[in-house]
Design an enzyme around this catalytic site. Structure first.
Site, PDB file in Angstrom:
ATOM      1  N   ARG A  93       0.906  -1.607  -0.062  1.00 22.27           N
ATOM      2  CA  ARG A  93      -0.149   0.044  -0.011  1.00 22.27           C
ATOM      3  C   ARG A  93       0.812   1.011  -0.153  1.00 22.27           C
ATOM      4  O   ARG A  93       0.839   2.024  -0.333  1.00 22.27           O
ATOM      5  CB  ARG A  93      -0.464  -0.250   1.275  1.00 22.27           C
ATOM      6  CG  ARG A  93      -1.734   1.282   1.330  1.00 22.27           C
ATOM      7  CD  ARG A  93      -2.324   1.859   0.351  1.00 22.27           C
ATOM      8  NE  ARG A  93      -3.567   2.138   0.563  1.00 22.27           N
ATOM      9  CZ  ARG A  93      -3.021   4.280   0.830  1.00 22.27           C
ATOM     10  NH1 ARG A  93      -2.155   4.098   0.305  1.00 22.27           N
ATOM     11  NH2 ARG A  93      -4.127   5.225   0.897  1.00 22.27           N
ATOM     12  N   LYS A  94       1.850   1.498   0.536  1.00 20.74           N
ATOM     13  CA  LYS A  94       2.927   2.705   0.412  1.00 20.74           C
ATOM     14  C   LYS A  94       2.202   3.547   1.005  1.00 20.74           C
ATOM     15  O   LYS A  94       2.414   4.790   0.592  1.00 20.74           O
ATOM     16  CB  LYS A  94       3.401   2.615  -0.983  1.00 20.74           C
ATOM     17  CG  LYS A  94       4.442   1.719  -1.467  1.00 20.74           C
ATOM     18  CD  LYS A  94       5.174   2.495  -3.097  1.00 20.74           C
ATOM     19  CE  LYS A  94       6.013   0.956  -3.791  1.00 20.74           C
ATOM     20  NZ  LYS A  94       5.349  -0.303  -4.115  1.00 20.74           N
ATOM     21  N   PHE A  95       1.799   3.535   2.211  1.00 20.01           N
ATOM     22  CA  PHE A  95       0.819   4.423   3.034  1.00 20.01           C
ATOM     23  C   PHE A  95       2.085   5.977   3.349  1.00 20.01           C
ATOM     24  O   PHE A  95       3.292   5.271   3.473  1.00 20.01           O
ATOM     25  CB  PHE A  95       0.823   3.857   4.204  1.00 20.01           C
ATOM     26  CG  PHE A  95      -0.312   2.993   4.378  1.00 20.01           C
ATOM     27  CD1 PHE A  95      -1.228   3.379   4.815  1.00 20.01           C
ATOM     28  CD2 PHE A  95      -0.121   1.261   4.835  1.00 20.01           C
ATOM     29  CE1 PHE A  95      -2.916   2.542   4.365  1.00 20.01           C
ATOM     30  CE2 PHE A  95      -1.020   0.535   4.359  1.00 20.01           C
ATOM     31  CZ  PHE A  95      -2.280   0.422   4.733  1.00 20.01           C
ATOM     32  N   ALA A  96       1.961   6.899   2.946  1.00 19.86           N
ATOM     33  CA  ALA A  96       2.503   8.153   3.230  1.00 19.86           C
ATOM     34  C   ALA A  96       1.788   9.303   3.561  1.00 19.86           C
ATOM     35  O   ALA A  96       2.382  10.246   3.307  1.00 19.86           O
ATOM     36  CB  ALA A  96       3.088   8.495   1.710  1.00 19.86           C
ATOM     37  N   THR A 101      -4.662   9.841   9.332  1.00 19.72           N
ATOM     38  CA  THR A 101      -5.303   8.986   8.649  1.00 19.72           C
ATOM     39  C   THR A 101      -4.976   8.469   7.634  1.00 19.72           C
ATOM     40  O   THR A 101      -5.621   6.601   7.223  1.00 19.72           O
ATOM     41  CB  THR A 101      -4.906  10.551   6.870  1.00 19.72           C
ATOM     42  OG1 THR A 101      -4.965  11.344   7.628  1.00 19.72           O
ATOM     43  CG2 THR A 101      -5.232   9.714   5.785  1.00 19.72           C
TER      44      THR A 101
HETATM   45  O1  6AU Z   1       8.784  -6.667 -10.764  1.00 17.97           O
HETATM   46  P1  6AU Z   1       8.107  -5.776 -11.231  1.00 17.97           P
HETATM   47  O2  6AU Z   1       8.391  -4.974 -12.222  1.00 17.97           O
HETATM   48  O3  6AU Z   1       6.360  -6.242 -12.908  1.00 17.97           O
HETATM   49  O4  6AU Z   1       6.873  -5.272 -10.615  1.00 17.97           O
HETATM   50  C1  6AU Z   1       8.086  -5.029  -8.956  1.00 17.97           C
HETATM   51  C2  6AU Z   1       6.793  -5.063  -7.842  1.00 17.97           C
HETATM   52  C3  6AU Z   1       5.560  -3.592  -8.000  1.00 17.97           C
HETATM   53  C4  6AU Z   1       6.564  -2.071  -7.589  1.00 17.97           C
HETATM   54  O5  6AU Z   1       4.537  -1.548  -7.229  1.00 17.97           O
HETATM   55  C5  6AU Z   1       6.876  -3.203  -6.298  1.00 17.97           C
HETATM   56  O6  6AU Z   1       7.765  -4.729  -6.765  1.00 17.97           O
HETATM   57  N1  6AU Z   1       8.074  -2.192  -6.013  1.00 17.97           N
HETATM   58  C6  6AU Z   1       8.170  -1.762  -4.760  1.00 17.97           C
HETATM   59  C7  6AU Z   1       7.579  -2.403  -3.154  1.00 17.97           C
HETATM   60  C8  6AU Z   1       7.723  -3.605  -2.870  1.00 17.97           C
HETATM   61  O7  6AU Z   1       6.863  -1.245  -2.696  1.00 17.97           O
HETATM   62  C9  6AU Z   1       9.266  -0.789  -3.994  1.00 17.97           C
HETATM   63  C10 6AU Z   1      10.138  -0.472  -5.047  1.00 17.97           C
HETATM   64  O8  6AU Z   1      11.301   0.188  -5.218  1.00 17.97           O
HETATM   65  N2  6AU Z   1      10.031  -0.584  -7.038  1.00 17.97           N
HETATM   66  C11 6AU Z   1       9.048  -1.500  -6.832  1.00 17.97           C
HETATM   67  O9  6AU Z   1       8.971  -2.019  -8.023  1.00 17.97           O
HETATM   68  O10 6AU Z   1       4.314  -3.879  -7.677  1.00 17.97           O
END
Ligand code: 6AU
Length: 260
Positions: A93-96, A101
């Site tokens: 969800r990457k809350f921020a 909230t």
């Molecule tokens: O292997 P991909 O590129 O199809 O998908 C990578 C998944 C995606 C991104 O939202 C997530 O990893 N992600 C995250 C997370 C997990 O927090 C952080 C980040 O730095 N890079 C990233 O790709 O669902």
């Protein structure tokens, strides 16, 4: 001792954190450090993939807000698969936002994330209040939080100072924060879990700034505990054999790392 040479089983035995213990134990039992990032958009596709790939993964990561036909019963079906195949559910969800909230975003709304995802993550940009808000909902349910300490995308704005301060926040909140989303191992604490996205065996990047490392680099060189793989698996014509390939690559890199 350099804990990156310790096995998941050893780390499971040492940690006082129940969620970390559960994760490292099931990784050791299933011989997998693969987290499937299941970024497809219909309930049917997600559940079918989760059932087929469940035996090969330790964590299944969702982006629940991209599902077109979401109903709350979907989460109950996913939980049944998590029990059947013994994996954990991570809502990315990457809350921020401010603590007050994120409490509502995590515990309420139509998704009620805290009720079905034992893992979620947040940015630390707002300061410690975001962790306090999420803890007030998630800790009593046995959930845990990952802090985004580094990102995989090109030219991101994470500085080494930001990463350093994020690690400090994790150290101050170890009752609820059990690890990081990062590209590297960041501390010498054996019971933090490092989950690394941006993993692909056949390409270095996508057209929108994502960058990729191999499982060997992520786990063997940079010290990740869990590799997060999305499109490489679910867009493959044969997701099962592809998941097995990533599971083996991740596990081999870990086995080499721990045997040195
Ligand atoms: O292997 P991909 O590129 O199809 O998908 C990578 C998944 C995606 C991104 O939202 C997530 O990893 N992600 C995250 C997370 C997990 O927090 C952080 C980040 O730095 N890079 C990233 O790709 O669902």
């Amino acid at each position: 001792m350099d804990y990156s040479k310790q096995t998941y089983q050893e780390r499971a035995e040492q940690t006082p954190n129940a969620l970390t213990k559960r994760l490292f134990s099931l990784m050791a039992e299933k011989k997998t450090n693969l987290c499937l990032s299941i970024d497809v958009t219909t309930v049917k596709e997600i559940l079918a993939l989760a059932d087929k790939l469940g035996p090969y993964i330790c964590v299944l990561k969702t982006h629940v807000d991209i599902i077109e036909d979401f109903t709350y019963s979907f989460t109950q079906s996913l939980l049944e698969l998590a029990i059947k195949h013994n994996f954990l559910i991570f809502e990315d969800r990457k809350f921020a936002d401010i603590g007050n909230t994120v409490k509502s975003q995590y515990g309420g709304g139509i998704y009620r994330i805290a009720d079905w995802a034992s893992i979620t993550n947040c940015h630390t940009l707002p300061g410690p209040g975001i962790i306090d808000g999420l803890r007030s909902i998630g800790k009593s349910r046995g959930n845990g939080l990952l802090l985004l300490a580094e990102m995989s995308s090109a030219d991101n704005l994470f500085s080494s100072e930001y990463t350093h301060k994020t690690v400090a926040l994790a150290l101050e909140n170890r009752d609820f924060v059990f690890g990081f989303i990062s590209q590297h191992k960041l501390t010498d604490k054996a019971d933090f879990v490092y989950m690394t996205p941006g993993v692909n065996l056949s390409t270095n990047s996508d057209s929108l700034g994502q960058t990729y490392n191999t499982p060997e680099t992520a786990v063997g060189v940079n010290g990740a505990d869990v590799i997060i793989v999305g499109r490489a698996i679910y867009n493959s014509p044969d997701p099962v054999s592809c998941a097995v390939k990533y599971r083996n690559a991740g596990w081999n890199a870990y086995s080499l790392r721990t045997s040195r």
